[in-house]
Design a protein around this motif. Structure first.
Motif, PDB file in Angstrom:
ATOM      1  N   LYS A 172       0.818  -1.209   0.000  1.00  0.00           N
ATOM      2  CA  LYS A 172       0.000   0.000   0.000  1.00  0.00           C
ATOM      3  C   LYS A 172       0.858   1.269   0.000  1.00  0.00           C
ATOM      4  N   ILE A 198       1.327   6.865   1.659  1.00  0.00           N
ATOM      5  CA  ILE A 198       0.203   5.937   1.709  1.00  0.00           C
ATOM      6  C   ILE A 198      -1.100   6.708   1.503  1.00  0.00           C
ATOM      7  N   ASP A 199      -2.013   6.094   0.776  1.00  0.00           N
ATOM      8  CA  ASP A 199      -3.329   6.696   0.542  1.00  0.00           C
ATOM      9  C   ASP A 199      -4.257   6.304   1.682  1.00  0.00           C
ATOM     10  N   ASP A 200      -4.050   6.947   2.811  1.00  0.00           N
ATOM     11  CA  ASP A 200      -4.821   6.667   4.024  1.00  0.00           C
ATOM     12  C   ASP A 200      -4.911   7.986   4.791  1.00  0.00           C
ATOM     13  N   SER A 201      -6.062   8.614   4.741  1.00  0.00           N
ATOM     14  CA  SER A 201      -6.198   9.978   5.270  1.00  0.00           C
ATOM     15  C   SER A 201      -6.207  10.050   6.791  1.00  0.00           C
ATOM     16  N   THR A 202      -6.281   8.917   7.471  1.00  0.00           N
ATOM     17  CA  THR A 202      -6.352   8.944   8.937  1.00  0.00           C
ATOM     18  C   THR A 202      -5.175   8.261   9.623  1.00  0.00           C
ATOM     19  N   ILE A 203      -4.233   7.770   8.852  1.00  0.00           N
ATOM     20  CA  ILE A 203      -3.138   7.026   9.477  1.00  0.00           C
ATOM     21  C   ILE A 203      -2.285   7.919  10.371  1.00  0.00           C
ATOM     22  N   ARG A 263      -2.372  -1.901  12.527  1.00  0.00           N
ATOM     23  CA  ARG A 263      -3.359  -1.059  11.862  1.00  0.00           C
ATOM     24  C   ARG A 263      -4.393  -1.913  11.156  1.00  0.00           C
TER      25      ARG A 263
END
Length: 348
Positions: free
Chosen positions: A283, A295-300, A348
């Motif tokens: 990812k 990473i394309d994860d707005s809350t990580i 995660r």
């Protein structure tokens, strides 16, 4: 982000303590960890004691410190350029170069070119570097204009992506090209710790100029221009260069003597990247050799914050956009820091 993270009153390092709570820090642009390197700091202090805190006289003054010419010779040799010019900032190096060559011919900006290279308003260009380079070759080859100025970053450090300038080989040899490349995020890191200059095609009709902030990987508050002796001589005779004060001599004193430090820190960074890379899933996006992992994860970022880990996170391209979340490694990270990060990510 909590307000206390906007007013940190300590040096950035692999660990930051805020309100008596410690956080692992994976952000910033000190890729080689130079700001916290004790030997480099010692060289800097040595330079302060020798030259003082700053030098407010311009390079055209009749009385000069010799270290500026010495540092330029060292930079040219270290990054395999004919000649070099050093200014007080990367922004000044960029503006000096772009404004000098603005009248040479038609100007074409690559997408996402850093604002320091803009002449005035934002360049009217969008899309990817790949689509742009294909279009610009066609545009140049079919145009009656003989002289062109191409302006680009050496890479997109946010995505991240290192650009390939091989497209220059497809430009007709009767076209005269000045290529200005901003290598602020690549110098000292990419291309085996050198600069992008070595990776640019060597064509008779293309004059390559590399500009860079030295304040990132190299840890010195200064700007650098690499190019031919003819180009550097012309830039040094420009009003902007003549009228500007140079950077503090102490930083250049350290830069000149720190080649071994840079090499050792670069080697350590390679080990850090290899350790993290083998533990990350597919990812995460990265450019080989560059220490940023996207990473394309707005809350990580919020998840990691709860685990006392800070990463690079800010909205882009506008303030209303989702944040770009990246892990940025540095040579100041220890193996235990990376292992702790990986363990946290695995939950995660």
């Amino acid at each position: 982000m909590k307000p206390e993270f906007q007013s940190i009153n300590q040096p950035f390092s692999n660990e930051i303590t805020i309100n008596e709570k410690s956080y692992l820090y994976f952000g910033g642009t000190a890729y080689l960890g130079i700001p916290q390197h004790q030997e480099f700091q010692d060289l800097y202090v040595e330079g302060i004691k020798k030259f003082g805190l700053n030098n407010g006289t311009s390079r055209s003054n009749n009385i000069q410190l010799g270290i500026y010419n010495e540092a330029e010779k060292v930079a040219a040799a270290r990054y395999h350029a004919e000649d070099a010019l050093i200014t007080s900032s990367g922004y000044l190096a960029a503006q000096l170069t772009v404004k000098h060559f603005a009248a040479f011919g038609a100007i074409a900006y690559a997408p996402n070119t850093h604002t320091a290279l803009w002449l005035n308003d934002p360049p009217p260009v969008s899309g990817t570097f790949t689509s742009w380079k294909n279009d610009i070759v066609d545009q140049i080859n079919t145009s009656t204009e003989k002289n062109w100025v191409l302006i680009s970053n050496s890479m997109n450090n946010l995505q991240p992506e290192i650009y390939d300038f091989g497209f220059l080989n497809a430009i007709e040899p009767d076209k005269n090209i000045v290529l200005i490349v901003d290598d602020s995020h690549g110098i000292g890191i990419n291309n085996q710790g050198l600069s992008v200059l070595n990776a640019l095609p060597k064509n008779k009709n293309v004059s390559c100029i590399v500009i860079a902030s030295m304040a990132k990987a190299l840890g010195v508050d200064a700007g650098l221009v690499l190019g031919s002796k003819k180009i550097i001589s012309a830039l040094k005779n420009s009003n902007m260069f003549v009228g500007a004060s140079p950077p503090a001599a102490a930083g250049l004193h350290a830069f000149i003597r720190a080649e071994g430090i840079y090499q050792d820190q670069w080697s350590k960074l390679q080990k850090n990247m290899a350790l993290l890379h083998k533990s990350l899933g597919n990812k995460w996006k990265f450019a080989p050799g560059f220490p940023a992992f996207l990473i394309d994860d707005s809350t990580i970022d919020q998840y990691l914050l709860e685990e006392n880990i800070l990463i690079s996170s800010f909205p882009y391209p506008t303030k209303d956009s989702d944040p770009i979340n990246r892990i940025v490694l540095s040579s100041w990270h220890e193996e235990k820091d990376i292992i702790s990060l990986v363990k946290t990510l695995s939950k995660r």
